[in-house]
Design a protein around this motif. Sequence first.
Motif, mmCIF file in Angstrom:
data_model
loop_
_atom_site.group_PDB
_atom_site.id
_atom_site.type_symbol
_atom_site.label_atom_id
_atom_site.label_comp_id
_atom_site.label_asym_id
_atom_site.label_seq_id
_atom_site.Cartn_x
_atom_site.Cartn_y
_atom_site.Cartn_z
ATOM 1 N N ALA A 159 -57.095 21.258 -37.311
ATOM 2 C CA ALA A 159 -56.501 22.429 -37.021
ATOM 3 C C ALA A 159 -54.740 22.355 -37.207
ATOM 4 C CB ALA A 159 -56.574 22.806 -35.430
ATOM 5 N N GLY A 160 -54.266 23.506 -37.367
ATOM 6 C CA GLY A 160 -52.692 23.289 -37.591
ATOM 7 C C GLY A 160 -52.081 23.375 -35.991
ATOM 8 N N PHE A 161 -50.928 22.557 -35.736
ATOM 9 C CA PHE A 161 -50.354 22.676 -34.621
ATOM 10 C C PHE A 161 -48.707 22.379 -35.071
ATOM 11 C CE2 PHE A 161 -50.000 19.814 -30.571
ATOM 12 C CZ PHE A 161 -50.367 20.917 -29.751
ATOM 13 N N HIS A 162 -48.321 23.484 -35.308
ATOM 14 C CA HIS A 162 -46.976 23.948 -35.819
ATOM 15 C C HIS A 162 -45.782 23.939 -34.723
ATOM 16 C CE1 HIS A 162 -44.182 26.701 -38.004
ATOM 17 N NE2 HIS A 162 -43.745 25.329 -38.197
ATOM 18 N N PHE A 163 -45.196 23.024 -34.592
ATOM 19 C CA PHE A 163 -43.863 22.939 -33.799
ATOM 20 C C PHE A 163 -42.545 23.445 -34.644
ATOM 21 C CE2 PHE A 163 -46.567 19.942 -31.865
ATOM 22 C CZ PHE A 163 -46.426 20.009 -30.489
ATOM 23 N N PHE A 164 -41.623 23.856 -34.094
ATOM 24 C CA PHE A 164 -40.414 24.265 -34.565
ATOM 25 C C PHE A 164 -39.138 23.248 -34.231
ATOM 26 C CE2 PHE A 164 -43.281 27.864 -34.130
ATOM 27 C CZ PHE A 164 -43.126 28.303 -35.108
ATOM 28 N N ASN A 165 -38.260 23.392 -35.325
ATOM 29 C CA ASN A 165 -37.045 22.180 -35.053
ATOM 30 C C ASN A 165 -35.947 23.041 -34.238
ATOM 31 O OD1 ASN A 165 -35.980 19.869 -35.806
ATOM 32 N ND2 ASN A 165 -34.925 20.799 -37.337
ATOM 33 N N PRO A 166 -35.522 22.362 -33.420
ATOM 34 C CA PRO A 166 -35.789 20.998 -32.960
ATOM 35 C C PRO A 166 -36.905 21.056 -31.624
ATOM 36 C CG PRO A 166 -33.499 21.724 -31.760
ATOM 37 C CD PRO A 166 -33.951 22.788 -32.907
ATOM 38 N N VAL A 167 -37.603 20.243 -32.178
ATOM 39 C CA VAL A 167 -38.980 20.378 -31.121
ATOM 40 C C VAL A 167 -38.851 20.303 -29.506
ATOM 41 C CG1 VAL A 167 -41.294 19.216 -30.738
ATOM 42 C CG2 VAL A 167 -40.396 19.365 -33.179
ATOM 43 N N PRO A 168 -37.693 19.425 -29.042
ATOM 44 C CA PRO A 168 -37.501 19.358 -27.701
ATOM 45 C C PRO A 168 -36.988 20.941 -26.947
ATOM 46 C CG PRO A 168 -36.856 17.375 -28.706
ATOM 47 C CD PRO A 168 -37.031 18.228 -29.551
ATOM 48 N N VAL A 169 -36.154 21.531 -28.153
ATOM 49 C CA VAL A 169 -35.662 22.724 -27.395
ATOM 50 C C VAL A 169 -36.520 23.923 -27.974
ATOM 51 C CG1 VAL A 169 -33.601 24.041 -28.078
ATOM 52 C CG2 VAL A 169 -33.171 21.773 -28.080
ATOM 53 N N MET A 170 -37.142 24.044 -29.077
ATOM 54 C CA MET A 170 -37.785 25.376 -29.403
ATOM 55 C C MET A 170 -39.421 25.136 -28.653
ATOM 56 S SD MET A 170 -35.889 27.044 -31.482
ATOM 57 C CE MET A 170 -36.818 28.072 -32.487
ATOM 58 N N LYS A 171 -39.315 25.972 -27.715
ATOM 59 C CA LYS A 171 -40.595 25.618 -26.721
ATOM 60 C C LYS A 171 -41.800 26.561 -27.012
ATOM 61 C CE LYS A 171 -38.429 23.030 -23.638
ATOM 62 N NZ LYS A 171 -38.875 21.754 -23.217
ATOM 63 N N VAL A 172 -41.944 26.440 -28.313
ATOM 64 C CA VAL A 172 -43.257 27.318 -28.630
ATOM 65 C C VAL A 172 -44.015 26.257 -29.941
ATOM 66 C CG1 VAL A 172 -42.012 28.535 -30.461
ATOM 67 C CG2 VAL A 172 -44.342 29.443 -29.589
ATOM 68 N N VAL A 173 -45.236 26.582 -29.703
ATOM 69 C CA VAL A 173 -46.215 25.614 -30.759
ATOM 70 C C VAL A 173 -47.580 26.606 -31.086
ATOM 71 C CG1 VAL A 173 -47.419 24.496 -29.083
ATOM 72 C CG2 VAL A 173 -47.318 23.629 -31.365
ATOM 73 N N GLU A 174 -47.765 26.695 -32.470
ATOM 74 C CA GLU A 174 -48.790 27.699 -32.982
ATOM 75 C C GLU A 174 -50.139 26.660 -32.944
ATOM 76 O OE1 GLU A 174 -46.306 30.911 -35.430
ATOM 77 O OE2 GLU A 174 -46.543 28.839 -36.401
ATOM 78 N N ALA A 175 -50.924 26.842 -32.377
ATOM 79 C CA ALA A 175 -52.347 26.187 -32.534
ATOM 80 C C ALA A 175 -53.034 27.216 -33.413
ATOM 81 C CB ALA A 175 -53.024 26.010 -31.409
ATOM 82 N N VAL A 176 -53.447 26.633 -34.718
ATOM 83 C CA VAL A 176 -53.945 27.336 -35.958
ATOM 84 C C VAL A 176 -55.373 27.260 -36.204
ATOM 85 C CG1 VAL A 176 -53.646 28.212 -38.236
ATOM 86 C CG2 VAL A 176 -51.645 27.415 -36.979
ATOM 87 N N ASP A 177 -56.460 27.980 -36.374
ATOM 88 C CA ASP A 177 -57.765 27.808 -36.473
ATOM 89 C C ASP A 177 -57.737 28.021 -38.032
ATOM 90 O OD1 ASP A 177 -59.504 28.044 -34.042
ATOM 91 O OD2 ASP A 177 -57.814 29.733 -33.657
ATOM 92 N N GLY A 178 -58.151 26.877 -38.780
ATOM 93 C CA GLY A 178 -58.637 27.095 -40.243
ATOM 94 C C GLY A 178 -60.267 27.627 -40.127
ATOM 95 N N LEU A 179 -60.532 28.105 -41.182
ATOM 96 C CA LEU A 179 -61.861 28.832 -41.321
ATOM 97 C C LEU A 179 -62.756 27.875 -41.190
ATOM 98 C CD1 LEU A 179 -61.630 30.743 -44.513
ATOM 99 C CD2 LEU A 179 -61.503 31.455 -42.464
ATOM 100 N N LEU A 180 -62.481 26.596 -41.002
ATOM 101 C CA LEU A 180 -63.884 25.463 -40.763
ATOM 102 C C LEU A 180 -63.447 24.747 -39.412
ATOM 103 C CD1 LEU A 180 -63.801 23.912 -44.389
ATOM 104 C CD2 LEU A 180 -65.404 25.380 -43.335
ATOM 105 N N THR A 181 -62.457 25.219 -38.699
ATOM 106 C CA THR A 181 -61.974 24.682 -37.332
ATOM 107 C C THR A 181 -63.191 24.974 -36.296
ATOM 108 O OG1 THR A 181 -59.612 24.652 -37.779
ATOM 109 C CG2 THR A 181 -60.118 24.178 -35.616
ATOM 110 N N ASP A 182 -63.374 23.969 -35.750
ATOM 111 C CA ASP A 182 -64.155 24.328 -34.395
ATOM 112 C C ASP A 182 -63.378 24.783 -33.231
ATOM 113 O OD1 ASP A 182 -65.602 23.857 -31.840
ATOM 114 O OD2 ASP A 182 -66.413 21.972 -32.129
ATOM 115 N N PRO A 183 -63.623 25.995 -32.903
ATOM 116 C CA PRO A 183 -62.832 26.565 -31.865
ATOM 117 C C PRO A 183 -62.333 25.726 -30.688
ATOM 118 C CG PRO A 183 -64.430 28.031 -32.501
ATOM 119 C CD PRO A 183 -64.794 26.755 -32.782
ATOM 120 N N ALA A 184 -63.356 24.757 -30.316
ATOM 121 C CA ALA A 184 -63.194 23.891 -29.222
ATOM 122 C C ALA A 184 -61.880 23.029 -29.337
ATOM 123 C CB ALA A 184 -64.169 23.114 -28.693
ATOM 124 N N VAL A 185 -61.785 22.583 -30.769
ATOM 125 C CA VAL A 185 -60.486 22.045 -31.233
ATOM 126 C C VAL A 185 -59.285 22.547 -31.048
ATOM 127 C CG1 VAL A 185 -59.693 21.072 -33.171
ATOM 128 C CG2 VAL A 185 -61.764 20.535 -32.770
#
Length: 521
Positions: A159-185
Amino acid sequence: MQTDHKGESPGNPPEGTPRDFATDALTLGVVGAGVMGMGIVQIAAQAGLEVRVFDARAGGAAAGCEKLAVTLRTLHERGKLSAAQAAAATARFAPVVALEALRGCDVVIEAIVEDLGAKQALFAELEALVRDDCVLASNTSSLSVTAIAASLRLPSRVAGFHFFNPVPVMKVVEAVDGLLTDPAVTLNLLALGRRLGHTAVRAKDTPGFIVNHAGRGFGTEGLRILSEGIAEFHDVDRVLRDVAGFIVGPFELMDITALDVSHPVMESIYRQYYDEPRYRPQPLTRQMLAAGLVGRKAGRGFYRYDGGQKQAIAEAPAPDARPAAVWLAPDAPAALRALVATLGVPLDDGSTPRADSLCVVAPVGDDATTCVQRLGLDAQRSVAVETLFDLSRRRVVMTTPATTAAWRDAAHGLFAADGVPVTVIRDSAGLVAQRVVATIVNIACDIAQQRIATPADIDLAVKLGLNYPLPPLAWGDRLGARTVLAILERMHAFYGDPRYRPSPWLKRRALLGLSLLADEA
């Protein structure tokens, strides 16, 4: 800082045992010891995870870990962490010299170069080493998670797990479902993101995900305004800062991020969406990139810099001129009428303007020319004023192509009479702030329409990732969905450019009187 780990983590449950990513003891592997990778290491170690750090560069992981140890000591010295917290976090991460040392990890996050082939090759290597229940996550910001995973034996655990720079300051992360990703992941990564102290939002695998996708309207529309000769770049920045409330303008932002970063992203997202007009870049940034005028780090971009400090561009002083009277269009809002009443020039209340009156219109989506023609006004002595946004910090006066210099100066002098700066622009459907904000809202609506993310997650991600004055869907509600729709429809009609076609999400909610944050059952 720990010594190099090897083999399985002590105390790991047997393979296949479900893990609770919110509470269980987890071992995290991070591949890539650059700024992004070490930012992820920092928040993970501070959250109590054991972290192993690998970098393909000889000594890269060790150097990154040493630098992070110094950062944690500095945070303690500044009172941000206690001595115990700093020491405990430092003890939880360690460099490793081979990928094989990540064998016992529960999650591996890659933060390497944005190259599809490199990421595919890395995950293929990792898949041969880690357990089948180990989650493989990519911090990619622009590549397809589906493409990264497609050739693996178990693409469902990627799956995708997209942080933003600088990571400790930018308090958001995108969890990304690929077409083949198990939703539980993805659910596990959402839980992990929250555990790391971030707001975790869920997105489909589409170019730009949520934040980089939602951010397309700000810079590209600013460039479009510049390309039409409506205003100079610094005036666009001033208007969007002072009138619409952005922290920085689009040209300041492009200088900060640097065009060697931002221009390829603009082109990539535009091309990945098969030349979607909403994301169309402009040739100027490609030319500036070729010339090396990439921004602050080069000493010159849109602005010039001395020692990293932007060199100010002076505003022209307000002319010492006033009209004899001011005639306001019948649909001018009460706020404009009240303002003019305080500026020392009488209001002309006639049904048609006197011969010595400045004619002032207040467009919503239209240009000044259209308003003047509709009302049968003398274009030589007519101007438009922005009234949808704050009038207290800066005012925008827009001329028609026929407005004379004398009447332009009289309008400028009038609206600056109380000391508030005035920016004079050339004719534009939607002025400046209206067209940029409407474009931002429309793109966010289309992200919701495509079900890339929920309306709530779109606004959360943009609020934390882009720091706009308001999240886009909430901003659309503040202005009114029907108002935003009117701006877009009028720009679309004027330009004939599908760039401005309203999203179905916006159109339906405007017609039904619903909030743009209203999801469907």
